[in-house]
Design a protein around this motif. Structure first.
Motif, mmCIF file in Angstrom:
data_model
loop_
_atom_site.group_PDB
_atom_site.id
_atom_site.type_symbol
_atom_site.label_atom_id
_atom_site.label_comp_id
_atom_site.label_asym_id
_atom_site.label_seq_id
_atom_site.Cartn_x
_atom_site.Cartn_y
_atom_site.Cartn_z
ATOM 1 N N PHE A 94 1.196 5.295 -5.357
ATOM 2 C CA PHE A 94 0.292 4.305 -4.934
ATOM 3 C C PHE A 94 -0.750 4.017 -5.939
ATOM 4 N N GLY A 95 -0.923 5.169 -6.713
ATOM 5 C CA GLY A 95 -1.921 4.931 -7.933
ATOM 6 C C GLY A 95 -1.606 4.095 -8.885
ATOM 7 N N LEU A 96 -0.233 4.224 -9.177
ATOM 8 C CA LEU A 96 0.589 3.204 -10.148
ATOM 9 C C LEU A 96 0.479 1.825 -9.907
ATOM 10 N N CYS A 97 0.680 1.707 -8.438
ATOM 11 C CA CYS A 97 0.683 0.243 -7.819
ATOM 12 C C CYS A 97 -0.598 -0.348 -7.942
ATOM 13 N N ALA A 98 -1.763 0.540 -7.695
ATOM 14 C CA ALA A 98 -3.232 0.066 -7.374
ATOM 15 C C ALA A 98 -3.553 -0.200 -8.838
ATOM 16 N N ASP A 99 -3.123 0.655 -9.550
ATOM 17 C CA ASP A 99 -3.628 0.394 -11.231
ATOM 18 C C ASP A 99 -3.156 -1.042 -11.802
ATOM 19 N N ARG A 100 -1.821 -1.354 -11.471
ATOM 20 C CA ARG A 100 -1.199 -2.616 -11.920
ATOM 21 C C ARG A 100 -1.885 -3.888 -11.056
ATOM 22 N N ALA B 230 2.489 -5.875 9.504
ATOM 23 C CA ALA B 230 2.426 -7.242 9.006
ATOM 24 C C ALA B 230 1.049 -7.855 9.020
ATOM 25 N N PHE B 231 0.177 -7.297 9.752
ATOM 26 C CA PHE B 231 -0.989 -7.597 9.888
ATOM 27 C C PHE B 231 -1.880 -6.752 8.589
ATOM 28 N N LEU B 232 -1.450 -5.665 8.361
ATOM 29 C CA LEU B 232 -2.136 -4.950 7.274
ATOM 30 C C LEU B 232 -1.453 -5.531 6.067
ATOM 31 N N PHE B 233 -0.198 -5.940 6.019
ATOM 32 C CA PHE B 233 0.210 -6.678 4.693
ATOM 33 C C PHE B 233 -0.499 -7.676 4.243
ATOM 34 N N GLN B 234 -0.850 -8.633 5.292
ATOM 35 C CA GLN B 234 -1.380 -9.971 4.652
ATOM 36 C C GLN B 234 -2.970 -9.587 4.553
ATOM 37 N N LEU B 235 -3.593 -8.753 5.119
ATOM 38 C CA LEU B 235 -4.946 -8.194 5.110
ATOM 39 C C LEU B 235 -4.857 -7.734 3.480
ATOM 40 N N LEU B 236 -4.002 -7.075 3.192
ATOM 41 C CA LEU B 236 -3.880 -6.427 1.661
ATOM 42 C C LEU B 236 -3.899 -7.694 0.593
ATOM 43 N N LEU C 106 -1.464 1.984 0.074
ATOM 44 C CA LEU C 106 -1.883 0.984 -1.055
ATOM 45 C C LEU C 106 -3.108 0.527 -0.947
ATOM 46 N N GLY C 107 -3.613 -0.017 0.229
ATOM 47 C CA GLY C 107 -4.851 -0.560 0.364
ATOM 48 C C GLY C 107 -6.013 0.438 0.022
ATOM 49 N N GLU C 108 -5.825 1.737 0.283
ATOM 50 C CA GLU C 108 -6.602 2.634 0.080
ATOM 51 C C GLU C 108 -6.912 2.778 -1.369
ATOM 52 N N ALA C 109 -5.689 3.081 -1.798
ATOM 53 C CA ALA C 109 -5.520 3.276 -3.329
ATOM 54 C C ALA C 109 -6.467 2.384 -4.097
ATOM 55 N N LEU C 110 -6.067 0.904 -3.916
ATOM 56 C CA LEU C 110 -6.732 -0.038 -4.413
ATOM 57 C C LEU C 110 -8.126 -0.310 -3.920
ATOM 58 N N PHE C 111 -8.541 -0.518 -2.892
ATOM 59 C CA PHE C 111 -10.052 -0.583 -2.497
ATOM 60 C C PHE C 111 -10.982 0.568 -2.102
ATOM 61 N N TRP D 230 -8.797 1.413 5.966
ATOM 62 C CA TRP D 230 -7.573 1.613 5.913
ATOM 63 C C TRP D 230 -7.091 2.745 6.451
ATOM 64 N N ALA D 231 -7.903 3.956 5.812
ATOM 65 C CA ALA D 231 -7.109 5.319 6.507
ATOM 66 C C ALA D 231 -7.415 5.439 8.015
#
Ligand SMILES: Nc1nc2c(c(=O)[nH]1)N[C@H]1C(S)=C(S)[C@@H](COP(=O)(O)OP(=O)(O)OC[C@H]3O[C@@H](n4cnc5c(=O)[nH]c(N)nc54)[C@H](O)[C@@H]3O)O[C@H]1N2
Ligand SMILES: Nc1nc2c(c(=O)[nH]1)N[C@H]1C(S)=C(S)[C@@H](COP(=O)(O)OP(=O)(O)OC[C@H]3O[C@@H](n4cnc5c(=O)[nH]c(N)nc54)[C@H](O)[C@@H]3O)O[C@H]1N2
Ligand SMILES: [Mo]
Length: 757
Positions: A139-145, A168-174, A562-567, A573-574
């Motif tokens: 998650f950290g790596l993906c958020a970083d990129r 799907a709802f969460l994915f479009q939100l992300l 992913l959402g939490e690592a990023l935002f 998210w949690a």
């Protein structure tokens, strides 16, 4: 090119009936082999039951709760389940032992056959092997990129239609929280043409019928461009019920598919021991790409009958009250010549006129269609013409009548409802903004074809896929494979290893998730997810098996992670990942038709989403009326000596997931590199059944090759050919797409055959 490991190809007689005893025996054999006795007993009886889980195969609806049989699944649903619930695993030892280069030489069947992905894996820049990584680091790596992108539109978020509504709802939100509408999905390659044509003409991008309309009400059911015996087997039970009460069936297909001819219902004595039920009363061997001509022809014939009978054929009250545009459409039918209709459809005028008489004899008519209609250059026009056909006799918004696009993936329709679309309307984006207090991007994002172009041209840095097999499912395989290499990071949330994981960005992540059949427990509490079927019924799905590995996470928890690592915890998210009711509370606020979501989905069988034309004959189009349209007859030009190739599914695959090398109903066994061609077309080229040929597709930018196919003489109209998807995808030019929907033209590729060197 990857040779398949199938071996010697056997060709026998195509079958004339679908299902029957053989299917039941094969289903059980397969389940026992892959899952063993206990898992089979624990899962098969729960497929499509109200307290069980939604079948991961097709989107065919379930009967009302009291009317379900004890075995509410089909041979191919059981295959999908056994494939997912297999006891085999692909873990760190497997990846340590196989380099990417070695894995690339395996065919699609072998890649997935090794079992379920069982822990997160990472491919470092320049590395030859995937290696384990922890979830937090992934998650950290993906958020970083993602944080490092120069702009949000340099990320692409792909979805395959198996994701639940909640995921799907969460994915479009992300994606939108990041600031992009780049949300391509498998639907772009599937029913996008249906959505485009139906939204324009009736104001809703979905079908308007329900299961009971087919089983209990329709007098005439027309099935075009669809192979239900293989791809929607449970539809055959519904068609049998319709036939029992006297409904008629007309089907149009370039191939005489077993499931359109006769059905042996395994649930009935008559089906198991007797001759089964004759399905199609009329079978039209239409040419590939000939349906626009066919429906224009029927409409022309209906117009002639209307004029000859002093106006007793059209439904004037309906047209007057609800429609517009008939005058223009009528002009089109007047100008069209029968000779053009016959040439393009391959069907004689007399037969089209008889078909029109079937239509007039029926009080209520349903048209079902699938990929044989949607994956052509003229697909949207064809579906608009199907709508014309239904509107003429008021066949919409009343029992037993209407358009019924038969959806593919089990939740592809739900994913769209949840906002997985590169161009959601402003009304949706406004509600998303109000609910989550951020401004979503407004400019349309990339669809599937645009995503490939952007990858190819170096305009994408991060590619994230929620399921699916992007590289194998999309057109122009060679182009897509090399395009993927241009991105910095590719991420796949998946259950099984597939080709897309091997054609990766500079670095890559493989994030293994739970499948439908597995129990989803978050912080000690069992969760369920929801899905929407082909006929807009939303219902719950609860997995029953223990997770395939302790490292698996649900799709919801991966996207939320992913959402939490990023935002951080900006939108909760949690909380949403801990308790899916939280996600449903947000869906209720953002997506129309989901009021009281939690209560209504608790009712066994779920609830039906509102659809204006179905519920109240209301049409939310530009004019507020159902719209007749004029659709000039445009067909694919096939130069002398060439054929028009369609790409199809065998009876032993689910899209790019290849369960085995056979295609029982078409008499094929032991291999997939076959091309079905009319015997006279083979003879005209000095070829015979059994010769090995190369397929060469011809497009303005040059030629594409698929080599080493066995020619099979088959009853398809002259000038037409068929081969399997995804082996033939190398032949589909990226720029060959349907007008308006941009769907790749996987059912009409101009090719020539060359004797293999
Ligand atoms: N077991 C199984 N089930 C599946 C799938 C699977 O792969 N395996 N895939 C799922 C998905 S995602 C989808 S979208 C659906 C696909 O379901 P289908 O659309 O039934 O799948 P295809 O194999 O693409 O078959 C297309 C049919 O259209 C016919 N056809 C081709 N060109 C034309 C044409 O020009 N005119 C007419 N009238 N007919 C034509 C072909 O001969 C074939 O019978 O099935 C879903 N269900
Ligand atoms: N030539 C040609 N091309 C076509 C078509 C055609 O008819 N002809 N049909 C088109 C159509 S209709 C479609 S829908 C697309 C399909 O395109 P996709 O949806 O992208 O492809 P699938 O083959 O369905 O994806 C299979 C992969 O999904 C993953 N998977 C399975 N179950 C799950 C799950 O529960 N969760 C997650 N996260 N992953 C899972 C597995 O890793 C598996 O390898 O292909 C299109 N391509
Ligand atoms: Mo599909």
């Amino acid at each position: 090119m990857v040779e398949d490991a199938g071996g010697e190809i056997g060709v026998g007689e195509p079958e004339r009936a679908a299902v029957g005893r053989v299917a039941v025996r094969l289903t059980l054999q397969r389940a026992l082999r892959d899952m063993g006795v206990l898992r089979s007993l624990r899962t098969l009886p729960k497929l499509n039951q109200v307290d069980g889980f939604d079948c991961p195969s097709c989107a065919w609806p379930d009967p009302a709760p009291g009317q379900r049989s004890h075995a509410e699944f089909c041979e191919n649903g059981a295959k999908a389940l056994s494939w997912e619930a297999t006891r085999d695993r692909v873990g760190r030892e497997f990846f340590a032992a196989h380099s990417i280069e070695q894995l690339r030489t395996l065919d699609d069947h072998e890649l997935e056959r090794h079992g379920r992905l069982s822990e997160p894996m990472y491919l470092a820049p320049g590395a030859s092997h995937y290696a384990p990584i922890s979830w937090d680091d992934a998650f950290g790596l993906c958020a970083d990129r993602l944080r490092g992108l120069s702009e949000a539109n340099r990320a692409v978020f792909y979805t395959s239609g198996r994701a639940s509504n909640e995921a799907a709802f969460l994915f479009q939100l992300l994606a939108r929280r990041l600031g992009t509408n780049n949300l391509p999905d498998c639907s772009n390659m599937c029913h996008e043409s249906s959505g485009a044509a139906l939204t324009e003409t009736i104001g809703v991008g979905k079908g308007t019928v329900s299961l009971a309309d087919i089983t209990d009400h329709a007098d005439l059911i027309i099935i075009v461009g669809q192979n239900p015996g293989t791809n929607h087997p449970r539809m055959l039970s519904a068609l049998e019920a319709a036939k029992r009460r006297g409904a008629r069936i007309v089907s149009a297909n370039p191939l005489p598919e077993a499931g359109l001819i006769r059905f042996k219902n395994p649930q009935s004595v008559r089906g198991l021991l007797g001759p089964g039920t004759e399905l199609s009363d009329r079978f039209l061997a239409v040419r590939v790409n000939g349906d626009l001509a066919l429906f224009s022809g029927v409409n022309k014939a209906l117009l002639a009958m209307e004029e000859a009978s002093a106006g007793s054929v059209f439904d004037h009250d309906f047209i007057e009250e609800f429609c517009d545009g008939l005058d223009e459409a009528r002009e089109g039918w007047r100008e069209l010549e029968w000779s053009e209709i016959e040439a393009a459809s391959g069907i004689a005028r007399s037969e089209i006129e008889e078909f029109a008489r079937d239509v007039v004899a029926a009080k209520s008519v349903i048209v079902c269609w699938a990929m044989g209609i949607t994956q052509h250059r003229n697909a949207v026009a064809t579906i608009r013409e199907i709508v014309n056909f239904l509107l003429l006799r008021g066949n919409i918004g009343r029992p037993g009548a209407g358009p019924s696009p038969i959806r593919g993936h089990s939740n592809v329709q739900g994913d769209r409802t949840m906002g997985i679309w590169e161009k959601m309307p402003d009304s949706f984006l406004d509600r998303l903004r109000d609910e989550f207090a951020f401004e979503p991007p407004r400019e349309p994002g990339y669809d599937t074809v645009e995503s490939i172009r952007a990858l190819r041209d170096g305009r994408v840095d991060v590619f994230i896929a929620l399921g699916g097999n992007f590289v194998a499912a999309t057109p122009d395989t060679a182009v897509t494979m090399s395009a993927m290499g241009n991105c910095a990071l590719s991420v796949h949330v998946a259950t099984k290893l597939n080709r897309s994981h091997l054609y990766h960005g500079n670095e890559a992540l493989l994030l293994p998730c739970l499948g439908r059949s597995e129990r989803d427990v978050q912080e000690g509490v069992e969760q369920f997810v929801t899905v929407e079927d082909s006929m807009a019924m939303v219902h719950a799905s609860r997995g029953r098996l223990a997770p395939g590995s302790e490292h698996l996470r649900s799709e919801v928890s991966i996207v939320a992670g992913l959402g939490e690592a990023l935002f951080g915890d900006d939108v909760g998210w949690a909380r949403m990942a801990r308790d899916y009711r939280e996600i449903r509370r947000h869906i209720e606020k953002v997506v129309p038709g989901f009021e009281d979501f939690e209560e209504r989905v608790a009712v066994p069988g779920g609830f039906m989403l509102p659809r204006g034309p179905h519920d109240s004959r209301s049409f939310a189009t530009a004019t507020g009326r159902a719209r007749f349209t004029r659709n000039p007859l445009e067909v694919v030009e096939v130069p002398e000596g060439h054929l028009i190739l369609q790409t199809i599914r065998s009876h032993d695959q689910f899209n790019t997931t290849v369960y085995g090398y056979g295609d029982r109903y078409r008499g094929i066994d032991g291999g997939r590199r076959v091309v079905f061609v009319n015997a006279a077309d083979l003879a005209a080229r000095g070829l015979v059944n059994g010769d090995t040929v190369d397929l060469v597709s011809v497009w303005s930018d040059g030629e594409r090759f698929a080599r080493g196919f066995r020619a099979v003489a088959y009853p398809t109209p002259r000038g037409c050919a068929a081969a399997y998807f995804p082996e033939a995808n190398v032949l589909v030019p990226l720029d060959s797409t349907a007008v308006t929907s941009n769907t790749p033209t996987s059912k009409s590729i101009v090719i020539r055959l060359e004797r293999a060197s």
